[in-house]
Design a protein around this motif. Structure first.
Motif, PDB file in Angstrom:
ATOM      1  N   LEU A  52       0.781  -1.112  -0.108  1.00 52.12           N
ATOM      2  CA  LEU A  52       0.098   0.116  -0.093  1.00 52.12           C
ATOM      3  C   LEU A  52       0.904   0.990   0.021  1.00 52.12           C
ATOM      4  O   LEU A  52       1.655   1.589   0.936  1.00 52.12           O
ATOM      5  CB  LEU A  52      -0.920  -0.056   1.285  1.00 52.12           C
ATOM      6  N   THR A  54       1.729   5.479  -1.572  1.00 47.73           N
ATOM      7  CA  THR A  54       0.954   6.735  -2.028  1.00 47.73           C
ATOM      8  C   THR A  54       1.744   7.247  -3.327  1.00 47.73           C
ATOM      9  O   THR A  54       2.863   7.402  -3.075  1.00 47.73           O
ATOM     10  CB  THR A  54       1.264   7.815  -1.121  1.00 47.73           C
ATOM     11  N   GLN A  61      -2.087  12.951  -4.536  1.00 48.42           N
ATOM     12  CA  GLN A  61      -1.653  12.102  -3.667  1.00 48.42           C
ATOM     13  C   GLN A  61      -2.755  10.947  -4.037  1.00 48.42           C
ATOM     14  O   GLN A  61      -3.708  11.162  -3.491  1.00 48.42           O
ATOM     15  CB  GLN A  61      -1.324  12.476  -2.412  1.00 48.42           C
ATOM     16  N   ARG A  63      -3.479   7.060  -2.757  1.00 46.96           N
ATOM     17  CA  ARG A  63      -3.276   5.583  -2.085  1.00 46.96           C
ATOM     18  C   ARG A  63      -3.704   4.509  -2.999  1.00 46.96           C
ATOM     19  O   ARG A  63      -4.773   4.388  -3.385  1.00 46.96           O
ATOM     20  CB  ARG A  63      -4.033   5.611  -0.784  1.00 46.96           C
ATOM     21  N   ASP A  65      -3.080   0.113  -3.967  1.00 47.82           N
ATOM     22  CA  ASP A  65      -2.465  -1.207  -3.583  1.00 47.82           C
ATOM     23  C   ASP A  65      -1.771  -1.861  -4.800  1.00 47.82           C
ATOM     24  O   ASP A  65      -2.575  -1.979  -5.806  1.00 47.82           O
ATOM     25  CB  ASP A  65      -3.521  -2.174  -3.090  1.00 47.82           C
ATOM     26  N   ARG A 117       7.585   6.035  -6.187  1.00 48.35           N
ATOM     27  CA  ARG A 117       7.144   6.384  -4.904  1.00 48.35           C
ATOM     28  C   ARG A 117       8.000   7.761  -4.560  1.00 48.35           C
ATOM     29  O   ARG A 117       9.291   7.682  -4.930  1.00 48.35           O
ATOM     30  CB  ARG A 117       7.550   5.466  -3.644  1.00 48.35           C
TER      31      ARG A 117
END
Lengths: 206, 335, 927
Positions: A52, A54, A61, A63, A65, A117
């Motif tokens: 998980l 961001t 932003q 989120r 999976d 990321r």
């Protein structure tokens, strides 16, 4: 005059459209594509990445999976609803999936989502202003009626957007080199260069 | 021979932030795979031919990136992108040969992501081997590219030993021509390998293209000042002007005094499993005038011992012509 | 850079073809207007079309789909999502030819998240054979009739691109009565009605005919899981003989590509083997003239023609097979709701895909909804969609309608995405001293793939009789079955290969005769009404078809001026350093229009005009371009027009296939007819509402106005709804195609409807022409060459959309160039499998492989065969010239007879120049 609304009274179609809209704002909901027991790596090894994460996509932003082996193109298309990024080859050869990562063009089919990321991802959906004003590159393509089938178009738009940041005033030859990582199977290369030279000029004026 | 492709099998992913951590991970995980830019890796993974349990993404290791000036030369982190190498002012100024070679690899997006280390350490492009056929290089006991019906246009004319695959790198010949040194670390420490010894043929190990072994990490590439600013030549002959591997490429450095060749490095890629430094040619032309006569002499020597396959005899004249052009220092396309 | 097209030259107006002006709306044979109770319409006389009078046609504009494209909102098949959507993956055959003995999917089905497996046993039975397979020049009846009986939809694709000019077989056929179909396209064997059908291609195979053919499909929660499931399935095969290089199939004792034989002759499979002596002859570089052929057609007396010749040139030549490779693969998503199949797919022709999918899935057409708003290229490979569309449709059906997405990967596309047949050919041409062609003789072995005769070889020979108006010609052909991906029409099928086969011979002849390259082409060029074609022996003297128009000579002249030919041709062979220049001219032609389809629009009370197009949106812009004809005729503000396309549930007009360059011609006519019908309706409505004579009302601008007053468009729509009947679409012309009738019925009552079938006359067959000029620069040491300049001039009648026309001229030329430069397929013939599946291996052209400063012009003389707009198609005519002109320029740079095969790769030039002769293997395929 765009006739996008093909759903004349078909509830199923309306529902699909609703899903698309939802996909653009909801990611980690129960409504998740491609989630599977496979690749969940139950018993994740210590120190390996968390699923998980961001992401910074088009200034938002998000989120989401993400499987360990998932590519950015898949995440964008199937989890964030950003289908403007196309998969033409999935092998870093055609450029249809080109997005900007920290302003630099990359093939999203050949980037692990986990590796972006903390980096800024921009897709074609993030180019126009919130009021719908097109970016200079989009505007130039629009003005010049650029491209034919346009499956490659969004990749070319992103590649050009990135290239013009490094060379705002290119010659036709420099421009062609700069966007040479993208294939147009309709071979509309002349008109693409026409449009993108105009894009360079609009960008400088903007 | 497809059954299913283009869906990567699951793996565990690590994103270390230091060389030390990386080496620790390599030590701990037997079936692991190092991913730098990933462009070679993704092919193997998407083809479901290589199935590592663990992938180590080097993207977060800052020590592996960047270009530093040192002792009149430069040291380039192995995970520095080809775009950075090609555009770096010092590289362009002193080692334009490398800038040219890095700048002609594949496509802009690949150069934006692909690393110098990855470009030199990449696996061969033999289409049989890459398709997962159980050939010598894959641990089997046949070479599919060296049969009467094989398609071997892109394969080796020199140094073949059971396997006839070739080195596909553009930067590797340039690095050899610049007397570069490869800095390799593993759990036991660091060792420095001259570029010309870093790339190996099947006679040494048929399953590897370089000296790198399991547990090794290429951390940087050092280029001495020896050839800084000296005359050089690079050319890559390919079918398409973007996203293509060399049929044959040539990289050379050639310090001259007036018109006399003082010293030379001439390296050819695409003709053998490793980029070939043509030492015999270098010896023959040292001290001679840089002219057509010398070029012809060099061409003659260059391909001695060549043994073409059914479809690649053209590489002999092509290699000869590229050697001539390296000596002339001209003849490259301008765009 | 785009130039403004020139107006037609004075004195060359687009005069309607002489002959009988056909009725305005030609009724179908057997359904005459009288029988339907309406009097025959009066004969129409068409004034010459003057393109300069058009306000919309001929102007650049932004198409209505463009904003969605530039913002990334345009949705292609794989961009759709649905709740609970599953993913399917395919298992591809690892063997080139094998019977599947057993499939054990138990382990896969036991995996959690795996929902269904689909095999060939789940596919509907093939439709019963309805007589002989369609001839390669005919429109299959289901396709032409507006689709009722979906017989063998795969053959629809097979023949579609060549069908443009054949007399339509369905109701309302408006082909020139009495004109036989092009002879070369109908080999004699295909006319034998008792031929049993050859087992055809299905979405999933029981007998895999080529490596990469889909065998089964798995639906699962994710692609990852589906892939793992496929690896858990056990399949046992019984290997069968296979053929990769067609010549291997002809060798004495050589293998056969099919269990029934090794060559397709018409609709049959036969076994033909050449002798060892004939292969010896071939090995010695001579084509064995006594070798057995499958097809034979001719015109005149070829022996006599060569006797009369002052110069004879010939060559053996190889052209590779190439995959179509649209950038969007043939992905598809399907679900079922209320008994209907909703299929999101990628197709070139939306209206035409309904019958095809219904056939593949085994359901009535009324239960099929096709959604295909955007198609990422097709080039002939998606003419009625793709047979694999049946896979997600049938998986979904198994799963009670749950949506299934089938994402086709690039590798899969390379296998299943269709292929242009390669040629192993011999061609010979005779010339008089003045350059006039006296005879053309050919023997062309065509790599036909596993399933059927493709016929590009016959078409290539056929077109040579048109391009050179050859008085004597012969074609001998063999269509060899190989275990390589299935063949179908690829952009200018046979047309590209024709230009590449013959133009270098003309180029060589001109040099030997001391003639200018432009002049030798002009002296042989067809003109309006030229006849062409080849006949089977049994009908040797059957009259040949004629073309509606050719302004090829004008195109050659314009191109010569634009390119500065006279000056630049002097540079041929000039060497600077290691670089040699070659300059050349070439030409190519292809079909460019069909007839008999429908136009449909509704002006609604919101004041907007909704134009319902059945055309696919594959990037040529014709789906929008041809809609503008209606706005043009009605003087309706274009900004108030909404083009409706891409979803058959919304009501679409029956359309031509978007192939064979038919669309622009067919739909400018059809929409013109609909506009004229709508105009009459509006006038009659105004007269009925406000009094006076209908003819006194003027339509245009803000609505209808005349002696009794005026109605806005919106008011007209409201009044039409109130009156009903013919005004709002409740009564429509009886001759409409079935799909249009159904669409009109669904749209009736929503406003003023204009709907009609194209019944305008056409005297002859429609062909387009392009003349091209190029300069190449060859490095004699590396064999690398660059196309540094290209000029293309098109004879495509009235220019409809200049920017799109330019894109077609350039894009076509570049595809032709890449056929000569780089594109190929590579196989290991021993193992029978592909070893070059990636783009870097099969090498589509990049932006740096040719000039990005090309120039174009259009002759812009209206085609008399399209009496209302004058437009012809452009998609295909301009592709062959791009390849041919590069090949000729290379020959002019380095010498004739050194380049015997395409693609011309650096090694061919390097070795030929070193040895002064061809040293590579000229006819070996797939290397």
């Amino acid at each position: 005059m765009i006739d996008q609304g093909m759903d004349s009274g078909h509830s199923r179609r309306a529902f699909i459209k609703g899903v698309i809209a939802a996909g653009a704002t909801v990611s980690a909901s129960a409504y998740m594509f491609r989630t599977t027991i496979l690749g969940q790596n139950s018993g994740s090894l210590p120190g390996s990445v968390e699923r998980l994460i961001t992401l910074d996509v088009n200034g938002q932003q998000r989120r989401v999976d993400v499987l360990k082996q998932e590519t950015l193109a898949t995440t964008l298309r199937y989890k964030l609803g950003l289908t403007g990024t196309k998969l033409g080859c999935d092998r870093s050869e055609c450029g249809a999936c080109t997005v900007l990562i920290d302003d630099i063009p990359h093939y999203a089919c050949s980037v692990l989502t986990h590796s972006v990321r903390g980096r800024k991802v921009q897709t074609v959906e993030g180019l126009a202003a919130p009021d719908g004003t097109l970016s200079p590159v989009q505007q130039a393509v629009y003005d010049g009626q650029g491209f034919q089938c346009a499956f490659c178009m969004t990749g070319f738009i992103m590649a050009t957007t990135g290239f013009l940041k490094t060379n705002p005033n290119p010659t036709r030859a420099e421009l062609a080199h700069g966007i040479s990582g993208n294939l147009c199977r309709c071979a509309d290369y002349n008109k693409i260069v026409d449009c993108m030279m105009n894009a360079a000029s609009l960008s400088r004026g903007a | 021979m497809p059954v299913i492709r283009d869906v990567m099998p699951a793996f565990e992913l690590f994103q270390p932030t230091s060389i030390a951590d990386t080496l620790g991970l390599l030590d701990r995980h037997e079936n692991s795979w190092i991913m730098a830019g990933g462009l070679d890796s993704f092919d193997w993974l998407k083809d479901r031919i290589k199935r590592p349990e663990v992938v180590i993404d080097l993207g977060g290791v800052a020590e592996l990136r960047g270009i530093r000036e040192a002792d009149g030369g430069v040291e380039i982190g192995a995970n520095t992108t080809l775009t950075e190498v090609a555009g770096h002012p010092v590289v362009k100024d002193k080692f334009k040969l490398l800038a040219e070679a890095a700048g002609i690899v594949a496509s802009p997006q690949i150069r934006n992501q692909g690393s110098l280390g990855g470009n030199v350490a990449q696996d061969t492009r033999c289409h049989y081997y890459r398709a997962g056929w159980p050939c010598y290089r894959a641990g089997g006991n046949i070479c599919y590219a060296d049969t009467p019906t094989a398609v071997n246009r892109e394969h080796a004319i020199l140094e073949a030993d059971r396997c006839v695959a070739v080195s596909p790198s553009d930067t590797a010949p340039a690095l050899i021509a610049l007397d570069a040194q490869m800095v390799v670390r593993n759990g036991d420490g660091e060792r420095v390998i001259p570029a010309r010894d870093f790339f190996i043929g099947p006679w040494l190990d048929i399953t590897r293209m370089t000296m790198l072994e399991r547990g090794d990490l290429l951390v940087s590439i050092r280029i001495p000042g020896t050839f800084a600013g000296k005359p050089h030549y690079f050319e890559k002959v390919r079918d398409r002007q973007v996203w293509d591997f060399p049929l044959v490429n040539v990289a050379s450095t050639m310090p001259t005094n007036g018109n006399t060749i003082e010293d030379a490095r001439i390296v050819i890629g695409g003709v053998a499993a490793r980029p070939l430094r043509l030492v015999a040619v270098e010896d023959a032309i040292r001290g001679r005038a840089r002219n057509e006569e010398t070029a012809n002499l060099a061409a003659e020597i260059a391909t001695q011992g060549a043994a073409p396959l059914r479809h690649n005899a053209y590489k002999i004249p092509l290699m000869q012509n590229l050697v001539k052009r390296a000596i002339r220092g001209e003849g490259q396309w301008t765009s | 850079m785009a130039q403004t097209p020139q107006p037609p030259a004075p004195g060359t107006p687009g005069t309607p073809a002489p002959g009988t002006p056909a009725p305005g709306t030609a009724p179908a044979p057997g359904t005459s207007a009288q029988a339907l109770g309406t009097p025959p319409p009066p004969a129409q006389v068409f004034p010459p079309v003057d393109p300069s009078k058009f306000k919309l046609i001929g102007q650049n504009y932004q198409t209505q789909d463009l904003m969605a494209k530039v913002t990334g909102k345009a949705r292609y098949a794989e961009d759709y999502r649905a709740e609970g959507m599953l993913f399917c993956k395919l298992m591809l055959s690892p063997r080139p030819h094998a019977r599947i003995l057993s499939i054990d999917a138990s382990r896969a089905l036991a995996m959690p998240g795996v929902h269904a497996v689909l095999t060939a046993d789940d596919l509907p039975a093939p439709p019963p054979p309805a007589g002989p397979p369609p001839a390669a020049g005919s429109v299959p009846s289901a396709a032409a009739a507006g689709g009722v009986a979906p017989t063998a939809p795969q053959q629809q694709a097979a023949n579609a691109q060549r069908a443009a000019n054949a007399p339509a077989a369905g109701p309302g056929a408006v082909g020139a009565p009495g004109t036989p179909p092009s002879a070369a396209a109908v080999p004699p064997a295909q006319q034998t009605p008792q031929t049993p059908p050859i087992p055809g291609e299905f979405a999933l195979a029981k007998e895999a005919m080529y490596e990469g053919e889909p065998i089964l499909a798995v639906a699962a929660d994710s692609e990852e899981l589906a892939a793992a499931a496929i690896e858990a399935i056990r399949v046992t095969f019984a290997p069968l003989d296979f053929v990769i290089d067609p010549l291997d199939g002809l060798r004495p004792g050589g293998p056969n590509g099919r269990t029934e034989g090794n060559v397709f002759v018409g609709g049959e499979v036969k076994t033909i083997k050449w002798t060892a002596a004939q292969f010896d002859e071939l090995a010695a570089g001579r084509f064995p003239q006594d070798a057995e052929h499958g097809d034979l057609t001719s015109w005149g007396n070829v022996e006599q023609g060569f006797k009369e010749a002052d110069l004879i040139v010939e060559h053996i030549h190889y052209q590779q097979s190439t995959v179509h490779q649209p950038l969007e693969t043939r992905s598809a998503m399907a679900y079922w709701q209320n008994g209907k199949l909703y299929l999101h797919g990628s197709t070139q022709s939306v209206a035409r895909t309904v019958a095809a999918v219904a056939g593949w899935v085994g359901i009535p057409q009324k239960d099929v909804v096709i959604i295909s708003e955007y198609t990422g290229g097709g080039f002939g490979s998606k003419i009625p969609g793709a047979q694999t569309m049946a896979i997600p449709a049938l998986l979904s059906k198994k799963l009670n309608g749950r949506p299934v997405m089938m994402r086709i990967t690039r590798e899969e596309e390379t296998y299943i995405g269709r292929t242009r047949p390669g040629f192993q050919a011999w061609a010979k041409m005779g010339f008089k001293k003045d350059g006039r062609v006296t005879a053309v003789d050919t023997f062309i072995i065509e790599d036909s793939g596993p399933y059927r005769r493709q016929g590009d070889n016959a078409q290539a020979a056929n077109l040579s009789t048109l391009l050179y108006t050859a008085p004597n010609a012969r074609f001998r052909g063999l269509s060899v079955a190989t275990n390589t991906p299935p063949r179908t029409s690829q952009r200018a099928p046979g047309g590209l290969q024709s230009a590449i086969l013959f133009e270098p011979l003309v180029n060589k002849a001109a040099k030997q005769l001391g003639l200018d390259q432009v002049e030798i082409r002009k002296i042989n060029a067809p003109v309006n009404g030229s006849t062409f074609g080849l006949n089977p022996p049994a009908q040797a003297n059957r009259p040949r078809p004629k073309i509606t128009s050719s302004y090829l000579k004008e195109a050659l002249d314009r191109g010569a001026a634009l390119f500065n030919w006279e000056e630049r041709k002097q540079r041929n062979g000039q060497r600077i350093g290691t670089k040699v220049t070659g300059v050349a001219v070439s030409q190519s032609t292809f079909t460019a229009g069909s007839t008999g389809v429908d136009g449909l629009f509704v002006i609604k009370p919101d004041g907007k005009m909704y134009i319902h197009q059945g055309i696919g949106n594959l990037g040529t812009h014709s789906v929008i371009d041809t809609a503008r004809v209606i706005a043009e005729v009605l003087e309706f503000p274009w900004e108030q027009c909404v083009v409706v396309w891409g979803n058959t549930s919304q009501g679409v007009a029956w359309s031509s296939i978007q192939a064979g360059s038919q669309t622009t011609h067919a739909h400018t006519r059809a929409n013109y007819a609909a506009a004229m019908a709508g105009k009459k309706t509006l006038q009659e409505l105004a007269a009925a509402e406000m009094g006076g004579n209908a003819d006194a009302y003027r339509v245009g601008g803000s609505g209808v106005s005349g002696p009794g007053g005026s109605l806005t468009w919106a008011q007209a729509a409201e009044r039409a709804i109130a009156r009903g009947g013919k005004f709002d679409g409740h009564e429509v012309p009886a001759d409409l195609n079935a799909m249009t009738k159904a669409s009109a019925a669904a749209l009736a009552g929503l406003g003023v409807m204009g709907v009609a079938r194209d019944g305008y006359p056409r005297d002859g067959q429609t062909y387009g022409f392009v003349a091209g000029f190029a300069e190449v620069e060859v490095d004699v040491e590396t064999g690398v060459y660059r196309v540094v300049d290209y000029v293309g001039v098109a004879d495509v009648g009235t220019v409809v959309n200049p920017r799109s026309l330019a894109a077609q001229i350039f894009g076509g030329a570049i595809q032709g160039m890449s056929h000569v430069r780089s594109q190929k397929m590579v196989y290991d013939t021993h193992y029978g499998v592909a070893i070059g599946k990636r783009m870097y291996q099969n090498k589509p052209p990049t932006i740096l492989d040719q000039s990005v400063d090309m120039k174009w012009e259009a002759v812009n003389i209206p085609d008399p065969g399209n009496p209302v707009v004058g437009a012809k198609g452009i998609g295909e005519p301009g592709i062959g010239v791009g390849g041919a002109v590069v090949l000729c320029a290379l020959a002019n740079a380095i010498g004739d007879d050194l380049l015997k095969r395409t693609p011309v790769q650096p090694e061919h030039i390097v070795t030929a120049l070193r040895e002064g002769r061809v040293t590579y293997e000229p006819l070996t395929a797939y290397i």
